[in-house]
Design an enzyme around this catalytic site. Structure first.
Site, mmCIF file in Angstrom:
data_model
loop_
_atom_site.group_PDB
_atom_site.id
_atom_site.type_symbol
_atom_site.label_atom_id
_atom_site.label_comp_id
_atom_site.label_asym_id
_atom_site.label_seq_id
_atom_site.Cartn_x
_atom_site.Cartn_y
_atom_site.Cartn_z
ATOM 1 N N ASP A 52 47.864 49.562 36.970
ATOM 2 C CA ASP A 52 47.379 51.163 36.589
ATOM 3 C C ASP A 52 48.572 51.907 37.387
ATOM 4 O O ASP A 52 49.209 51.604 38.176
ATOM 5 C CB ASP A 52 46.018 51.394 36.851
ATOM 6 C CG ASP A 52 45.849 51.205 38.378
ATOM 7 O OD1 ASP A 52 46.700 50.870 38.967
ATOM 8 O OD2 ASP A 52 44.640 51.271 38.951
ATOM 9 N N ASP A 246 40.482 47.771 30.446
ATOM 10 C CA ASP A 246 40.397 47.309 31.849
ATOM 11 C C ASP A 246 38.906 47.933 32.425
ATOM 12 O O ASP A 246 38.858 49.262 32.266
ATOM 13 C CB ASP A 246 41.427 47.565 32.773
ATOM 14 C CG ASP A 246 41.563 49.147 32.858
ATOM 15 O OD1 ASP A 246 41.006 49.628 33.976
ATOM 16 O OD2 ASP A 246 42.426 49.733 32.065
ATOM 17 N N CYS A 288 24.738 29.882 26.850
ATOM 18 C CA CYS A 288 26.130 30.068 27.440
ATOM 19 C C CYS A 288 26.439 28.929 28.241
ATOM 20 O O CYS A 288 25.701 28.251 28.962
ATOM 21 C CB CYS A 288 25.909 31.220 28.736
ATOM 22 S SG CYS A 288 27.310 31.572 29.653
ATOM 23 N N CYS A 290 28.566 28.479 30.518
ATOM 24 C CA CYS A 290 29.457 28.597 31.974
ATOM 25 C C CYS A 290 28.455 27.871 32.930
ATOM 26 O O CYS A 290 27.370 27.384 32.625
ATOM 27 C CB CYS A 290 29.146 30.055 32.106
ATOM 28 S SG CYS A 290 27.628 30.862 33.070
ATOM 29 N N CYS A 293 24.832 29.071 34.113
ATOM 30 C CA CYS A 293 24.009 28.775 32.921
ATOM 31 C C CYS A 293 23.657 27.225 32.499
ATOM 32 O O CYS A 293 22.558 26.543 32.464
ATOM 33 C CB CYS A 293 24.102 29.534 31.796
ATOM 34 S SG CYS A 293 24.301 31.155 31.740
ATOM 35 N N HIS A 319 29.738 33.967 35.149
ATOM 36 C CA HIS A 319 28.779 33.932 33.921
ATOM 37 C C HIS A 319 29.432 35.529 33.256
ATOM 38 O O HIS A 319 29.488 35.324 31.810
ATOM 39 C CB HIS A 319 27.395 34.206 34.314
ATOM 40 C CG HIS A 319 26.816 34.574 33.030
ATOM 41 N ND1 HIS A 319 26.346 33.856 32.089
ATOM 42 C CD2 HIS A 319 26.226 35.736 32.949
ATOM 43 C CE1 HIS A 319 25.707 34.594 31.466
ATOM 44 N NE2 HIS A 319 25.480 35.644 31.425
#
Length: 352
Positions: A52, A246, A288, A290, A293, A319
């Site tokens: 940025d 972003d 999920c 991940c 989970c 997650h």
């Protein structure tokens, strides 16, 4: 990417990350990062990086955060007093690290981003606060356009090989100013264009303001939306023609014990620290994949988060980033298959 290694983020499927020019300027310093091989090498990220401009931090130093301005919390003596001057040259401010006086202008921002070696650099701009009047907003916008001209000139002569520059559309919540800023940014000829600034007091106004800017931008140049990360806002923005985003929301929520889940009724948020999760054997999200989970219950994550354990931050970050990656993949597939409206409707009406 707090709590995660760069490789873990790459394994989740992310193609690009954002480096914060302002904070890296103050610590550890762009010269040090350049001497160590640039930001890619410094953080072991082998994929594209966007940096940025530092303009948002100028806004924050002078006016507080976006939440502050929307909630009417104006800057108070001693609270947001680090900004010293915004002038044609740039911005003088006091470092939040040691109180020393520092300066950032268009050329400074470009120099820092060149030293960092990012793949996409953003032009230096002023992020005009929502509560600023039209006269200040217009004057600020024109100054941002003049800063853009200086950024383009510096970048043309000094940019590292392969780095491209995006201009930023400003103009506050005034339609004619947004349209004028979009036209000026397009005329500057940057390969991509970002939409920034304060976008309004609520979601409806934000979407209206973003829509004004998009209408004035050419389809062939990438469009990046700065600082927007709520699920419904992303679904809207992708449908309207935004290509990339972003936002720190998913990782910030993880640090505060909040998980993203497919539950529009509660703004896609699950408060893991809530007492109702203390005895729950459910995962955060049943479908999920991940680690949080597949291997842990809400009760365990509740315990970790309430105890302030860093493991909770890691698991919730994994997650939330998995959730966002899955969302973006679904939206992309909807675009490619011509079923975007159906996919968007499914996301916005999902049941947890």
């Amino acid at each position: 990417m707090r709590s995660l290694q760069s490789g873990e983020v790459a394994e989740l499927g992310y193609d690009m990350v954002l480096g914060n020019t302002f904070h890296l300027f103050l610590n550890p310093g762009h010269e040090r990062i350049a001497a160590l091989g640039g930001l890619h090498e410094f953080m072991a990220w082998r994929r594209p990086i966007i940096t940025d401009s530092g303009g948002f931090q100028v806004f924050s130093l002078g006016h507080g955060t976006v939440a502050d301005e929307i909630k009417g919390r104006r800057a108070q003596p001693g609270r947001h007093s680090r900004i010293l001057e915004i002038s044609e040259d740039g911005v003088r401010f006091r470092s939040y690290i040691d109180g020393s006086e520092r300066f950032m202008g268009p050329e400074t921002s470009m120099q820092i981003q060149a030293a960092l070696g990012s793949d996409i650099a953003l032009a230096f701009d002023e992020c005009t606060p929502f509560h600023a009047g039209r006269d200040y907003t217009e004057a600020s916008m024109h100054r941002t356009h003049r800063w853009l001209e200086r950024c383009v000139a510096w970048h043309a002569d000094n940019a590292p090989p392969g780095q491209v520059l995006f201009g930023i559309v400003q103009g506050g919540v005034e339609r004619d100013l947004r349209e004028a800023s979009a036209a000026a940014t397009v005329a500057a000829g940057t390969p991509g264009i970002a939409i920034g600034g304060s976008l309004g007091a609520d979601k409806d106004q934000m979407r209206e303001v973003v829509g004004w800017a998009i209408e004035a931008l050419p389809d062939e140049r990438p469009r990046h939306l700065l600082g927007i990360g709520d699920v419904d806002d992303i679904v809207y923005a992708v449908g309207a023609g935004i290509d990339s985003f972003d936002c720190a929301t998913p990782t910030r929520m993880a640090r505060h014990g909040t998980a993203l889940v497919p539950d529009p009724r509660h703004r896609w948020r699950l408060d893991v620290r809530s007492p109702k999760n203390a005895d729950s054997a459910e995962p955060l999200q049943s479908d999920c994949a991940c680690e949080a989970c597949t291997n842990h219950t809400r009760a365990y994550l509740h315990y970790l988060s309430r105890a302030g354990e860093l493991t909770a931050v890691r698991l919730l970050t994994l997650h939330n980033l998995t959730f966002m990656k899955t969302l973006m993949t679904r939206l992309e597939e909807g675009i490619r298959s011509g079923t975007y409206d159906q996919v968007a409707d499914e996301v916005l009406k999902a049941e947890s």
